[in-house]
Design a protein around this motif. Structure first.
Motif, PDB file in Angstrom:
ATOM      1  N   TRP A 217      66.779  -3.725  20.204  1.00 36.99           N
ATOM      2  CA  TRP A 217      66.840  -5.188  20.144  1.00 36.99           C
ATOM      3  C   TRP A 217      68.193  -5.709  20.593  1.00 36.99           C
ATOM      4  O   TRP A 217      68.292  -6.786  21.176  1.00 36.99           O
ATOM      5  CB  TRP A 217      66.531  -5.660  18.725  1.00 36.99           C
ATOM      6  CG  TRP A 217      65.144  -5.289  18.303  1.00 36.99           C
ATOM      7  CD1 TRP A 217      64.779  -4.279  17.466  1.00 36.99           C
ATOM      8  CD2 TRP A 217      63.924  -5.889  18.757  1.00 36.99           C
ATOM      9  NE1 TRP A 217      63.411  -4.209  17.355  1.00 36.99           N
ATOM     10  CE2 TRP A 217      62.858  -5.188  18.136  1.00 36.99           C
ATOM     11  CE3 TRP A 217      63.632  -6.941  19.622  1.00 36.99           C
ATOM     12  CZ2 TRP A 217      61.533  -5.525  18.357  1.00 36.99           C
ATOM     13  CZ3 TRP A 217      62.310  -7.272  19.845  1.00 36.99           C
ATOM     14  CH2 TRP A 217      61.271  -6.568  19.212  1.00 36.99           C
ATOM     15  N   MET A 221      68.823  -8.041  24.043  1.00 34.49           N
ATOM     16  CA  MET A 221      69.527  -9.328  24.015  1.00 34.49           C
ATOM     17  C   MET A 221      70.420  -9.480  25.241  1.00 34.49           C
ATOM     18  O   MET A 221      70.450 -10.545  25.873  1.00 34.49           O
ATOM     19  CB  MET A 221      70.358  -9.429  22.736  1.00 34.49           C
ATOM     20  CG  MET A 221      71.113 -10.737  22.599  1.00 34.49           C
ATOM     21  SD  MET A 221      71.998 -10.786  21.024  1.00 34.49           S
ATOM     22  CE  MET A 221      72.859 -12.341  21.207  1.00 34.49           C
ATOM     23  N   ILE A 224      68.248 -10.192  28.246  1.00 36.15           N
ATOM     24  CA  ILE A 224      67.749 -11.566  28.260  1.00 36.15           C
ATOM     25  C   ILE A 224      68.820 -12.515  28.784  1.00 36.15           C
ATOM     26  O   ILE A 224      68.543 -13.404  29.602  1.00 36.15           O
ATOM     27  CB  ILE A 224      67.293 -11.990  26.845  1.00 36.15           C
ATOM     28  CG1 ILE A 224      66.021 -11.238  26.458  1.00 36.15           C
ATOM     29  CG2 ILE A 224      67.062 -13.502  26.773  1.00 36.15           C
ATOM     30  CD1 ILE A 224      65.596 -11.469  25.014  1.00 36.15           C
ATOM     31  N   MET A 242      69.815 -19.639  23.582  1.00 37.83           N
ATOM     32  CA  MET A 242      68.697 -18.703  23.511  1.00 37.83           C
ATOM     33  C   MET A 242      69.125 -17.417  22.807  1.00 37.83           C
ATOM     34  O   MET A 242      68.375 -16.852  22.005  1.00 37.83           O
ATOM     35  CB  MET A 242      68.197 -18.384  24.926  1.00 37.83           C
ATOM     36  CG  MET A 242      67.495 -19.537  25.623  1.00 37.83           C
ATOM     37  SD  MET A 242      65.967 -20.022  24.788  1.00 37.83           S
ATOM     38  CE  MET A 242      64.992 -18.530  24.991  1.00 37.83           C
ATOM     39  N   ALA A 243      70.354 -16.953  23.101  1.00 36.89           N
ATOM     40  CA  ALA A 243      70.866 -15.739  22.461  1.00 36.89           C
ATOM     41  C   ALA A 243      71.016 -15.940  20.957  1.00 36.89           C
ATOM     42  O   ALA A 243      70.702 -15.041  20.159  1.00 36.89           O
ATOM     43  CB  ALA A 243      72.213 -15.352  23.075  1.00 36.89           C
ATOM     44  N   TYR A 246      67.526 -15.954  19.431  1.00 35.73           N
ATOM     45  CA  TYR A 246      67.030 -14.581  19.432  1.00 35.73           C
ATOM     46  C   TYR A 246      67.708 -13.763  18.335  1.00 35.73           C
ATOM     47  O   TYR A 246      67.054 -13.014  17.595  1.00 35.73           O
ATOM     48  CB  TYR A 246      67.292 -13.967  20.800  1.00 35.73           C
ATOM     49  CG  TYR A 246      66.966 -12.493  20.913  1.00 35.73           C
ATOM     50  CD1 TYR A 246      65.697 -12.061  21.267  1.00 35.73           C
ATOM     51  CD2 TYR A 246      67.937 -11.525  20.672  1.00 35.73           C
ATOM     52  CE1 TYR A 246      65.400 -10.709  21.370  1.00 35.73           C
ATOM     53  CE2 TYR A 246      67.658 -10.174  20.780  1.00 35.73           C
ATOM     54  CZ  TYR A 246      66.384  -9.779  21.129  1.00 35.73           C
ATOM     55  OH  TYR A 246      66.091  -8.438  21.224  1.00 35.73           O
ATOM     56  N   ILE A 249      66.342 -14.639  14.855  1.00 34.35           N
ATOM     57  CA  ILE A 249      65.018 -14.070  14.588  1.00 34.35           C
ATOM     58  C   ILE A 249      65.114 -12.567  14.321  1.00 34.35           C
ATOM     59  O   ILE A 249      64.533 -12.043  13.359  1.00 34.35           O
ATOM     60  CB  ILE A 249      64.072 -14.345  15.777  1.00 34.35           C
ATOM     61  CG1 ILE A 249      63.811 -15.856  15.902  1.00 34.35           C
ATOM     62  CG2 ILE A 249      62.746 -13.592  15.604  1.00 34.35           C
ATOM     63  CD1 ILE A 249      63.038 -16.251  17.142  1.00 34.35           C
ATOM     64  N   VAL A 250      65.879 -11.859  15.168  1.00 38.24           N
ATOM     65  CA  VAL A 250      66.016 -10.399  15.008  1.00 38.24           C
ATOM     66  C   VAL A 250      66.749 -10.061  13.718  1.00 38.24           C
ATOM     67  O   VAL A 250      66.337  -9.179  12.957  1.00 38.24           O
ATOM     68  CB  VAL A 250      66.743  -9.794  16.228  1.00 38.24           C
ATOM     69  CG1 VAL A 250      67.103  -8.338  15.967  1.00 38.24           C
ATOM     70  CG2 VAL A 250      65.886  -9.912  17.474  1.00 38.24           C
TER      71      VAL A 250
END
Length: 424
Positions: A217, A221, A224, A242-243, A246, A249-250
């Protein structure tokens, strides 16, 4: 007279240990007062320095790094690196460097790398039979990979100062960052063999797969961020948001190290880090404006070309100047003050701006591990509870290998320009 007083106040405050942002501010105010310039210029230049859309991605990437750090990502990165490299002689040292390479693709800052990985690896390596000075030195040295491998806060600053695409700057740092990591791994291995440091049990394919799932994950990242910017899906600022999303959530639902309880403190830490960094940008812009108004950049460029107009010699002089400055001044401040001036010198000898940007950042981040103001040295000394002089003695082999990579990057443009050239 006013310029002499400007530098005198600045270096005096720096010598007594005043934070760089206040050194810049107090020296600038002293100059303006003596020169009779209205102080209304102060808020104007501060705002002008921070008024950049690109700089908005700095808080986003800092938040993303904090979220992933609190979300236990550091532990997964270290386990994964150790599973791959631990069976080699001195494997924990190699895993330390490998962990920094992965973590650098998340945080983009060297100090965060030293603090996060050092808190785990320095005590762990000491317990496993490694000399503590070696553990602290390899941690501090490898943390300089963070500002080179994307995302990179200094690369963002370079883009905002010069108009160079931040995406291309990110790409330009990939190969030099990997070279730094490999060079430090080789150095750590040579030292480990010489001192007969221990090796860990070889991990099975099943064990590598299990820990690899955790580190996946973190690696995703970085992909992405890079793919999103290079593919034109979003700007660097949008990529930072966005990072962060992300990472939230992770960290909350995958690694489960992030909780609603520790979220407020994390946000406060992000705000403090971001505001202090942006204030530094503003103060450095004010200081740089004074230097420009006094034509110091033209004098510096003239002084360099008076020594030689040979490109090889000019590049060497620029490297020496930046290495010296990096040992005394914070990376961001040094970039804002010196980069525009030295960029003109570099373009005068035909250097590509992207190539020069990578070279300048690499020079200044090496300064993070050199006295007297090597921030990463201070952090490593605090974690290891060792005197600064002890770590400085232990870090010199890694500094030599970093300087070797710096020379390769400086004189072989393709190292930093190959990937950006793929974008056209």
């Amino acid at each position: 007279m006013e310029v002499i007083l400007l530098f005198l106040v600045f270096f005096l405050l720096l010598f007594v240990g005043v934070p760089i942002v206040f050194c810049l501010g107090i020296a600038s105010l002293t100059y303006l007062t003596i020169a009779g310039i209205p102080l209304t210029i102060v808020p104007q230049r501060l705002y002008a320095g921070m008024d950049s859309f690109v700089l908005l991605c700095i808080p986003g990437f800092i938040l993303a790094g904090n979220l992933m750090n609190v979300g236990n990502i550091t532990d997964y990165i270290i386990r994964f690196s150790n599973a791959l490299l631990g069976h080699i002689r001195g494997g924990l040292g190699l895993a330390n460097v490998g962990g920094s390479m992965i973590f650098g693709g998340i945080s983009g800052t060297a100090v965060a790398d030293t603090a996060s990985i050092g808190a785990v690896m320095i005590p762990g390596m000491a317990r496993s039979g490694y000399d503590k000075p070696f553990a602290a030195a390899v941690t501090a040295a490898s943390s300089t990979i963070g500002p080179i491998i994307p995302p990179s806060v200094p690369m963002i600053i370079v883009g905002s100062l010069s108009g160079i695409s931040v995406g291309k700057m990110f790409l330009a740092g990939v190969v030099p960052g990997i070279m730094l990591g490999l060079a430090m791994m080789i150095t750590a291995y040579i030292i480990a063999v010489k001192r007969q440091y221990p090796r860990e049990k070889r991990a099975t394919l099943k064990e590598i797969y299990i820990v690899g799932k955790g580190a996946f994950w973190a690696l995703l990242m970085t992909f992405i961020i890079l793919y999103g910017i290079i593919g034109g899906l979003f700007t660097p600022t949008e990529a930072s948001i966005m990072a962060s999303l992300y990472a939230f959530i992770v960290g909350m639902f995958v690694y489960k190290g992030l909780t609603w309880k520790n979220l407020p403190k994390l946000l406060v830490d992000t705000v403090l880090s971001s505001t202090s960094l942006l204030l530094l940008v503003g103060m450095a812009n004010l200081f740089g404006w004074i230097l420009t108004s006094e034509q110091i950049p033209q004098m510096l460029a003239g002084a360099i070309f008076s020594i030689s107009e040979n490109p090889l010699v000019v590049i060497l002089i620029i490297n020496i100047v930046l290495l010296i400055v990096g040992g005394f001044m914070e990376t961001i401040a040094a970039l804002i003050i010196l980069f525009p001036t030295l960029l003109k010198v570099a373009e005068g000898i035909g250097m590509d701006p992207i190539h020069f940007g990578v070279m300048a950042v690499l020079n200044l981040i090496i300064g993070l591990t050199t006295p007297p103001v090597g921030v990463c040295l201070f952090v490593a000394a605090g974690i290891s509870e060792l005197p600064m002089t002890t770590i400085v003695k232990a870090i010199w082999p890694f500094l030599l290998c970093n300087l070797f990579v710096l020379l390769l990057v400086s004189y072989i443009p393709a190292i930093s320009l190959w990937l950006p050239s793929l974008l056209g």
